[in-house]
Scaffold this active site. Structure first.
Site, short mmCIF file in Angstrom:
data_model
loop_
_atom_site.label_atom_id
_atom_site.label_comp_id
_atom_site.label_asym_id
_atom_site.label_seq_id
_atom_site.Cartn_x
_atom_site.Cartn_y
_atom_site.Cartn_z
N LEU A 17 -47.66 9.15 -23.84
CA LEU A 17 -48.01 10.22 -22.90
C LEU A 17 -49.07 11.15 -23.47
CD1 LEU A 17 -44.43 11.16 -21.64
CD2 LEU A 17 -46.19 9.86 -20.40
N GLY A 20 -51.04 14.51 -30.55
CA GLY A 20 -51.68 15.67 -31.15
C GLY A 20 -51.73 15.48 -32.64
N GLY A 21 -52.04 16.54 -33.34
CA GLY A 21 -52.16 16.48 -34.78
C GLY A 21 -50.83 16.31 -35.49
N MET A 22 -49.72 16.58 -34.79
CA MET A 22 -48.42 16.56 -35.45
C MET A 22 -47.46 15.51 -34.90
SD MET A 22 -47.79 20.62 -35.90
CE MET A 22 -48.46 21.22 -34.36
N ALA A 23 -47.67 15.08 -33.66
CA ALA A 23 -46.68 14.20 -33.04
C ALA A 23 -47.31 13.40 -31.93
CB ALA A 23 -45.53 15.04 -32.49
N LYS A 43 -40.56 12.77 -28.40
CA LYS A 43 -41.60 13.37 -29.23
C LYS A 43 -41.33 12.93 -30.66
CE LYS A 43 -43.46 17.98 -30.32
NZ LYS A 43 -43.27 19.41 -30.00
N ASP A 149 -46.51 30.23 -27.69
CA ASP A 149 -47.55 29.20 -27.52
C ASP A 149 -47.68 28.82 -26.05
OD1 ASP A 149 -49.57 27.49 -28.40
OD2 ASP A 149 -48.20 25.82 -28.75
#
Length: 183
Positions: A17, A20-23, A43, A149
């Site tokens: 889906l 990103g930079g982390m997941a 995630k 956020d």
């Protein structure tokens, strides 16, 4: 993009889906007996980030908060666990788009979002955030939660018109297991 269902612990990952930079977040199913399947989003945290203790603490906080929050305008967290060293969150799958995607389409079509839609989205976001900001723990302790956020990429709009806030990953709450020194 996942081409064929990929096993991941108890889940089958169906399609990517977002990343990103982390997941990476996958549309997935949790299979059960006699053909039962629950569609979820998984995630999955990138493996190298598990070495960053501050990131793991933020993830634990997100999972703990997610376990406390239940509201029609918040994406529900179902599970937090680890498979093969990968931490993951299993959460409500929202069949739809982020507000960021909707606004991008409006710009591309050179059409403003109808005022009634913008107001409905804003009201739903405010209802979800009000619930989160005034939520109490199961023990009755105020969470004093602040999202920190909130942005169009963290607001989902389902095909059915539901509006849900997601990603409390850097939220600040009195009940966080780990407290970030950044206010």
């Amino acid at each position: 993009m996942v081409e064929a269902p990929v096993p991941f612990g108890r889940y089958r990952l169906l399609s990517l889906l977002g990343a990103g930079g982390m997941a990476r977040v996958y549309r997935a199913v949790l299979p059960g007996p006699m053909g039962f399947e629950k569609e979820v989003a998984v995630k999955r945290i990138d493996l190298q980030l598990t070495e960053d203790q501050q990131f793991v603490q933020a993830l634990v906080n997100e999972a703990r908060l997610g376990g406390e929050l239940r509201h029609r305008n918040l994406v529900e967290i179902y599970e937090f666990d680890q498979v093969g060293g990968h931490y993951y969150l299993s959460m409500q799958y929202v069949d739809g788009w982020t507000l960021q995607q909707v606004l991008r389409l409006c710009r591309e079509l050179e059409q403003p979002m109808p005022l009634s839609v913008a107001v409905a989205v804003a009201i739903s976001v405010c209802e979800g955030l009000h619930y989160a900001h005034s939520a109490v723990s199961r023990g009755g302790q105020p969470l004093n939660l602040v999202h920190r956020d909130l942005k169009p990429a963290n607001i989902m709009i389902s095909r059915a018109g539901e509006v849900l806030v997601m990603d409390f990953g850097i939220a600040k709450a009195d009940t966080n297991a780990f407290h970030n020194t950044n206010a």
